[in-house]
Design an enzyme around this catalytic site. Sequence first.
Site: not given
Ligand code: GLC
Ligand code: GLC
Length: 629
Positions: A282, A324
Amino acid sequence: MTALTTLEADRASALDAMERSGRVDDDFLTRFDAQFPRLHELFARLYGGRADGQEQLALLAAEASSAWNARPLELKVRDEQRLADPEWFASERALGGVCYVDRFAGNLAGIRDQIPYFRELGLSYLHLMPLFDAPEGDNDGGYAVSSYRRVNPSLGTMAQLSELAADLRTSGISLVLDFVFNHTSNEHDWARAAVAGNPAYEDFYLIFPDREMPDAYERTTREIFPDDHAGSFVQLDDGRWIWSTFYHYQWDLNYANPAVFRAMAGEMLFLANQGVEVLRMDAVAFIWKQLGTACESLPEAHMLLQAFNAVLAMAAPGMVFKSEAIVHPDEVVAYISPGECQLSYNPLQMALTWEALATRDGRLLQDALERRHALPPGTAWVNYVRSHDDVGWTFADEDAAALGIDGYGHRQFLNRFYTGRFDGSFARGVAFQENPATGDARVTGTTASLAGIEAGDAGGEDRVLLAHTLALSTGGIPLLYLGDEVAQLNDYSYADDPVRRGDSRWVHRGNSPRDRYAQRGNLDTAAGRVFRRLTKLIAVRQSAPELAGNDLIGFRTPYTSVIGYQRPGETTRVLVLANVGDREVRIDPLTLSGFERSAFDLIHDVELDLDEGIDLPAHGFVWLRVTPL
Ligand code: GLC
Ligand code: GLC
């Protein structure tokens, strides 16, 4: 405390710590020896200046050795299978699904009851959204983790989770969980100890006595959740400031401290031993901070991932990472390699799918497929239509400029289009984190609502299929957001919920649409029609070996509304043509002259004569098995 010295001396100290912690298994030792030089070098670069570098590295090695000793036999068997077939995830049978445990099935027992349905769909990968202990009430959908070793009691127990992992494994489904490693919740034991003034734990976070350093950092960082708080810091009750990129109750970990790395590697191996096969890493872009930079995607973020990867290769070698990183496409690919993250979301393809549907122009997506799709061997994209998060317009401005498109203006248009502020739009989306200062915003909404089904647009169902056709045929692991396969619509009730009201992503995170699932065999309903067409595509994908892997060759037609590409197999190829336009187009025989005349339409199960050309209706697509001349 000892700092790092030479490879030999640090290896000796690691071996010593391993032996003191218990038996050192031969298999482990072989892999340890293969990985240690890499891990050591990364540690030297990250922690060379720290007085406790050697000590933390030795503790880490001991922890890895113990984790291997504790690893259940069936997972060691799985490790062997994975090592023998390291591209297991790139098969044409690979298919992912993602859901919230509570929203989809109530709890872990409910998820287990859904296994027959997951098999019906053909899933080989199931991502359960964060299911760990988290603060009551607001917890960012579980992304504020209070313990990585405790399942949220409202969902079940850790024992149930590992049983579920085993049941899924028997059904051919790999369990995917989040590793929320950039931050913990403010209720994690480490966070409580830090607030209480324990210096060892204060060093787990980034805490400053006044605004001097926060102000200095914020000169170059971006605001991620400006609806929640301005900047990257929040104030503690005692007046100090703590780094908090996302919500105010999510505190960023201080990876400049090797004890943090060691502690999180321990949590990672604990999860690996529960039977998790893919860890979704994440918020990878944010894990390293350096004054004077954006504090995103710094070189050290990559080193940290490589170091986690080395630890994994020692003690849970069958597990893989999924990145991610929802950032500029050049930065997204930088995380993808066998030595870092083997899998990654493909946010560019996702965003450009929606871009093409809005503009009826496939050129940006076509260019991206031709120029930004290739990946190193041993890695794969996770291709998706939408996730639990917002749609952000992360295309490269320079790619847009090459087509004469102004990136800033185009994002403004796309936001207006998808939030229903553009006349004639078929979309029913909601804005997320609209920032008046920068003009930035992102979009939320379910696939069906964004594609026009909610608005009653005649092309709505076709667009849902068109979007999935791309995710299912461009390679890697296609990932379904469960509910989308029965055309789940937006759920606006979040606006009445005091906990969720402030986060519009809840509009597309509704409870499992029981009524729609019940209609999935009924072709008089949108749910039934979408389900029938989508499951047909899944079945076709599973029978087409050309769709495995990631190789893709662009295919240009005279129409800007048509996206075209070929997926090469051994002798044949699958040619995909998808029309995002509102008008039928005819692909003439000349455009198709590079192929033998006889082709096979995989979706409709019929032979075609390419001399007759191909008619592509509005929002229509074909998957043709062709033979290059
Ligand atoms: C990632 C998750 C998102 C969350 C963020 C903070 O981007 O997908 O849902 O708000 O991390 O953990
Ligand atoms: C998470 C959030 C998204 C944001 C991203 C940045 O995925 O949900 O809104 O743009 O992080 O990396």
